[in-house]
Every structure is written in C-alpha cells, then in structure tokens.
Design a protein around this motif. Structure first.
Motif, PDB file in Angstrom:
ATOM      1  N   MET A  85     -32.623 -74.337 -46.376  1.00 40.38           N
ATOM      2  CA  MET A  85     -31.348 -74.920 -46.085  1.00 40.38           C
ATOM      3  C   MET A  85     -31.237 -76.213 -46.623  1.00 40.38           C
ATOM      4  SD  MET A  85     -29.941 -75.946 -42.148  1.00 40.38           S
ATOM      5  CE  MET A  85     -29.773 -74.500 -41.583  1.00 40.38           C
ATOM      6  N   ARG A  86     -29.947 -76.523 -47.171  1.00 36.38           N
ATOM      7  CA  ARG A  86     -29.578 -77.777 -47.722  1.00 36.38           C
ATOM      8  C   ARG A  86     -28.618 -78.507 -46.794  1.00 36.38           C
ATOM      9  NH1 ARG A  86     -29.650 -77.138 -54.309  1.00 36.38           N
ATOM     10  NH2 ARG A  86     -31.853 -76.793 -54.042  1.00 36.38           N
ATOM     11  N   VAL A  87     -29.014 -79.555 -46.511  1.00 31.43           N
ATOM     12  CA  VAL A  87     -28.039 -80.375 -45.341  1.00 31.43           C
ATOM     13  C   VAL A  87     -27.474 -81.678 -46.025  1.00 31.43           C
ATOM     14  CG1 VAL A  87     -27.659 -81.261 -43.100  1.00 31.43           C
ATOM     15  CG2 VAL A  87     -28.961 -79.363 -43.591  1.00 31.43           C
ATOM     16  N   LEU A  88     -25.990 -81.847 -46.144  1.00 30.36           N
ATOM     17  CA  LEU A  88     -25.489 -83.178 -46.572  1.00 30.36           C
ATOM     18  C   LEU A  88     -25.489 -84.195 -45.372  1.00 30.36           C
ATOM     19  CD1 LEU A  88     -24.079 -84.898 -48.673  1.00 30.36           C
ATOM     20  CD2 LEU A  88     -21.855 -83.685 -47.731  1.00 30.36           C
ATOM     21  N   GLY A  89     -25.969 -85.346 -45.519  1.00 29.44           N
ATOM     22  CA  GLY A  89     -25.945 -86.267 -44.173  1.00 29.44           C
ATOM     23  C   GLY A  89     -24.821 -87.299 -44.520  1.00 29.44           C
ATOM     24  N   ILE A 104     -23.102 -79.581 -43.266  1.00 23.02           N
ATOM     25  CA  ILE A 104     -22.854 -80.937 -43.087  1.00 23.02           C
ATOM     26  C   ILE A 104     -23.349 -81.669 -41.838  1.00 23.02           C
ATOM     27  CG2 ILE A 104     -21.026 -82.713 -43.534  1.00 23.02           C
ATOM     28  CD1 ILE A 104     -19.821 -80.176 -45.257  1.00 23.02           C
ATOM     29  N   ALA A 105     -24.160 -82.826 -41.783  1.00 27.10           N
ATOM     30  CA  ALA A 105     -24.423 -83.466 -40.793  1.00 27.10           C
ATOM     31  C   ALA A 105     -23.839 -84.948 -40.705  1.00 27.10           C
ATOM     32  CB  ALA A 105     -26.013 -83.729 -40.706  1.00 27.10           C
ATOM     33  N   VAL A 106     -23.143 -85.326 -39.597  1.00 33.08           N
ATOM     34  CA  VAL A 106     -22.459 -86.339 -39.547  1.00 33.08           C
ATOM     35  C   VAL A 106     -22.737 -87.091 -38.443  1.00 33.08           C
ATOM     36  CG1 VAL A 106     -20.290 -85.472 -38.875  1.00 33.08           C
ATOM     37  CG2 VAL A 106     -20.274 -87.578 -39.882  1.00 33.08           C
ATOM     38  N   THR A 107     -23.010 -88.530 -38.372  1.00 28.03           N
ATOM     39  CA  THR A 107     -22.940 -89.433 -37.106  1.00 28.03           C
ATOM     40  C   THR A 107     -22.149 -89.386 -36.438  1.00 28.03           C
ATOM     41  OG1 THR A 107     -24.418 -90.821 -38.670  1.00 28.03           O
ATOM     42  CG2 THR A 107     -23.718 -91.636 -36.289  1.00 28.03           C
ATOM     43  N   GLY A 110     -16.702 -85.529 -43.162  1.00 29.00           N
ATOM     44  CA  GLY A 110     -17.584 -84.382 -43.116  1.00 29.00           C
ATOM     45  C   GLY A 110     -16.790 -83.399 -42.626  1.00 29.00           C
ATOM     46  N   ALA A 111     -15.893 -83.429 -41.643  1.00 27.81           N
ATOM     47  CA  ALA A 111     -14.739 -82.184 -41.037  1.00 27.81           C
ATOM     48  C   ALA A 111     -14.079 -81.806 -42.288  1.00 27.81           C
ATOM     49  CB  ALA A 111     -13.996 -82.684 -40.189  1.00 27.81           C
ATOM     50  N   ALA A 112     -13.401 -82.395 -43.170  1.00 33.87           N
ATOM     51  CA  ALA A 112     -12.931 -81.940 -44.352  1.00 33.87           C
ATOM     52  C   ALA A 112     -13.624 -81.341 -45.243  1.00 33.87           C
ATOM     53  CB  ALA A 112     -12.047 -83.228 -44.941  1.00 33.87           C
ATOM     54  N   ALA A 122     -29.303 -86.299 -42.269  1.00 30.08           N
ATOM     55  CA  ALA A 122     -29.179 -85.036 -42.740  1.00 30.08           C
ATOM     56  C   ALA A 122     -30.494 -84.570 -42.234  1.00 30.08           C
ATOM     57  CB  ALA A 122     -29.507 -85.215 -44.360  1.00 30.08           C
ATOM     58  N   PHE A 123     -31.730 -85.160 -42.025  1.00 27.97           N
ATOM     59  CA  PHE A 123     -32.968 -84.453 -41.490  1.00 27.97           C
ATOM     60  C   PHE A 123     -32.524 -84.127 -40.122  1.00 27.97           C
ATOM     61  CE2 PHE A 123     -37.275 -85.505 -39.781  1.00 27.97           C
ATOM     62  CZ  PHE A 123     -37.857 -84.439 -40.400  1.00 27.97           C
ATOM     63  N   ALA A 124     -32.063 -84.972 -39.354  1.00 36.00           N
ATOM     64  CA  ALA A 124     -31.700 -84.420 -37.924  1.00 36.00           C
ATOM     65  C   ALA A 124     -31.038 -83.209 -37.802  1.00 36.00           C
ATOM     66  CB  ALA A 124     -31.194 -85.826 -37.192  1.00 36.00           C
TER      67      ALA A 124
END
Ligand code: KG4
Ligand code: ZN
Length: 342
Positions: free
Chosen positions: A1-5, A76-79, A95-97, A307-309
C-alpha cells in the motif's frame, strides 16, 4: 500500500509518500521558521497562507521523486488535528480534494499519533507495548501505548510544554525563534552546575509535569545577573537544559517502573535534544530498558510520520475503528483533540 501523507498543523508543510513494502519513497518539508522569526512566534494567518503556496508544489515534487503518479497512490493521510485551525484546513482541503478526484480513501491522523509512531520508522524499531514520551512545542505527555490506536494518558504538563519552555528561555537569552536547537547548542559549552535551577514536580509522585516555574526561575536569574556575557549565557543554557532533562528522565523512568514496560519511545521536536537522548539511554540501560528515538530528521513536524501512521491505521485496524475515512470529499479539522480520545 502506498500512502501520501500531508502535514500542515503548524509552521511546517510536510509531504511524504510511504510504501508498506519499500518504506519511505519521498519526504519533503518546507519550514516557515524564517518567516515567523521576525514576529518571535508563529502567526497563524501567515502560516495558513504559506501552506497554500507550498502544499501542491511539494506534493508534485514528492510524486516526481518517487516516480509515482496520483493513480499509484492507494490512500491519503492528512493531519486532522490538533493544531492551528486555518493551517489544518489547508492540508485537509487538499487531501480531501485529491481523495475525491482519485476515488481514494482519505484518513485523518492525530498529529501526536504521527509523532508517537515515528520511531517505528527507525532501525531497530520498538515493539508494542511501550511507553511514549511526547515532547513538542505544544505538548508534554507520557502515554502507554499497547497497540496502534490504543493510547492511555499517564501524565502531562499542567502548564508549559517542554518545547515551549526551551523556546521561552531561548528568547530570554536573545536566541530568536524557535530557540530550542540554538539553546541546546549553547548548552554544549556551558557548565550545567553553575546555576541551581528548580526541577518542578520532580517528586510529585505522579507523572505530570510543570515547566512554567522553571521559566520564571530563569527570568529571575537573568534579572539578578544584569548584563549577560557569552559565558553566563552558555551556563544558563546548560543549567536550564539539565533541569528540564532531569525532570523528563525521572518521570519517564517512573512511567516504565509503574507499567513494567521495557521500551520508551521518545517523539516530538524536543526528542532531537542530545542531552535528553544521552541521559535517557544511560538511565534506561541501568534498568535493562531501551530508549527509541525517531531518526533526527523526523523529530520535528513532517509528512512522513503522517503517511506512516495512515498506513499503519489502514492496515492494522478494522474499518470500524478507523477515524474519518472520507469517500465523498467531506472533511473536518480538529484544532483541539486529545490523543487519548482517539
Ligand atoms: O514537534 P515539533 O516540531 O512541533 C510541535 O508539534 O510543537 O516541536 C517543536 C519544538 C520547538 O519548541 C523547538 O524549540 C523544540 O521542539 N526543539 C528542541 C530541539 N529541536 C527542536 N528543543 C530542545 N532541543 C532541541 N535540539
Ligand atoms: Zn509536532
């Protein structure tokens, strides 16, 4: 899995791409420190505007670096919080967009959870369960961490955060903002026993902290000394650092003793402090326990930890226990959000 943070909770825009097989593929941080320095602290409106300028460009850079296109990103992971409302809105809107445009899930991450899990990006990585000492500009907390998402607050500061105390003391010594790193550089050539400063709440019997009295003691000392030469500044820096580190080490050791855990994870900007690192390593080694730190470049705010979390949450937790995973473009931010409540 690839996550953009995406991290935009305060004065750093951080973007990273984390791959659960290949690790960190890209990681970029733009710090606004120089912009806020003129004002002696973060100006929230300027912070939000600067995030707007940086966030898309850094995302494009991270995609290019990792040889990915948006379609290669799985989530996508966003604070989502805590932090400055306006600054959080920027990262969350982007992130939402992106999630809406690519039909990928968007997961909201607690900023402190990002810090807390970031030592797992180091080698060797700690194993659950562990005690986490979170020491940043806004927080000082001891948490018991059983698993991803299972956090119990053991103690926290009743007034200033450790990083805040570093910054305020540094400002008294004329070191600019943020003063933590500059103060600890000065301290390396100072005599830590020259001035006797208080260790507030060190014997309080609980795991709470207080640093405002220490800051007041430095104010009183500086007034008493009058004009400060370089030697006096170095000695004050070293004496202050020794006091704060003593308290952090004593309480961390007490948390380990009370819980019976053998691993301490240190996270947040103050985790970069070398005296704290060395003192914890020594104190823990004497009890057969181990201290774990995030890589130095991941101690302060960054997108890699988010991204990691996000990747850990998406893989480790059942869907029901995940925070806001949005599929419809809706988002929210939580400027105030206790970590123990997630
Ligand atoms: O975690 P962080 O980047 O941002 C927050 O979420 O607050 O932490 C920033 C804090 C600042 O107060 C900064 O002065 C402090 O971490 N800091 C340090 C050091 N490097 C950063 N404090 C003491 N020694 C350091 N080497
Ligand atoms: Zn932080």
């Amino acid at each position: 899995m690839r996550v953009l943070g995406i991290e935009s909770s305060c004065d750093e825009t951080g973007i990273a791409i984390y791959d659960t097989v290949h690790g960190l593929l890209a990681h970029h941080v733009h710090s606004q420190v120089a912009m806020h320095a003129a004002f002696g602290g973060v100006v929230p409106e300027l912070a939000s505007r600067d995030h707007i300028h940086r966030v898309i460009a850094l995302t494009e850079l991270a995609l290019k670096d990792s040889d990915c296109s948006l379609s290669d990103i799985d989530a996508i992971a966003v604070t989502e919080g805590p932090g400055l409302g306006g600054a959080l809105l920027v990262g969350n809107a982007v992130g939402a967009a992106l999630g809406f445009a690519t039909s990928k899930p968007v997961i909201g991450i607690h900023h402190l959870e990002g810090h807390l899990l970031s030592p797992l990006l180091a080698d060797p990585a700690p194993k659950f369960p562990f005690i986490a000492l979170l020491v940043s500009g806004g927080h000082t907390q001891l948490m018991q961490v059983e698993q991803v998402g299972q956090y119990r607050l053991l103690g926290e500061t009743v007034d200033d955060a450790a990083g805040e105390a570093f910054d305020k003391t540094a400002s008294l010594l004329g070191l600019g903002y943020p003063g933590g790193p500059a103060l600890s550089r000065l301290a390396t050539t100072g005599n830590a026993t020259q001035f006797k400063l208080p260790r507030p709440m060190i014997h309080s019997g609980d795991l709470d902290f207080s640093f405002s009295g220490l800051k007041t003691a430095v104010v009183t000392l500086v007034k008493k000394l009058g004009e400060l030469d370089d030697r006096a500044k170095c000695d004050i820096a070293a004496s202050f650092e020794a006091a704060i580190v003593d308290v952090l080490v004593t309480k961390s050791v007490a948390a380990l003793d009370q819980s019976g855990h053998k691993s301490l994870v240190v996270a947040g900007g103050v985790g970069a402090n070398q005296r704290l690192r060395q003192s914890l390593v020594l104190a823990l080694a004497a009890r057969g326990a181990t201290a774990y730190f995030p890589p130095l470049h991941l101690c302060t705010d960054n997108g890699a930890m988010i991204a990691f979390a996000g990747a850990l949450r998406l893989t480790a937790l059942s869907e029901a226990s995940q925070p806001s995973v949005s599929a419809n473009g809706a988002f929210r931010v939580r400027p105030r959000w206790p970590l123990a409540g997630i």
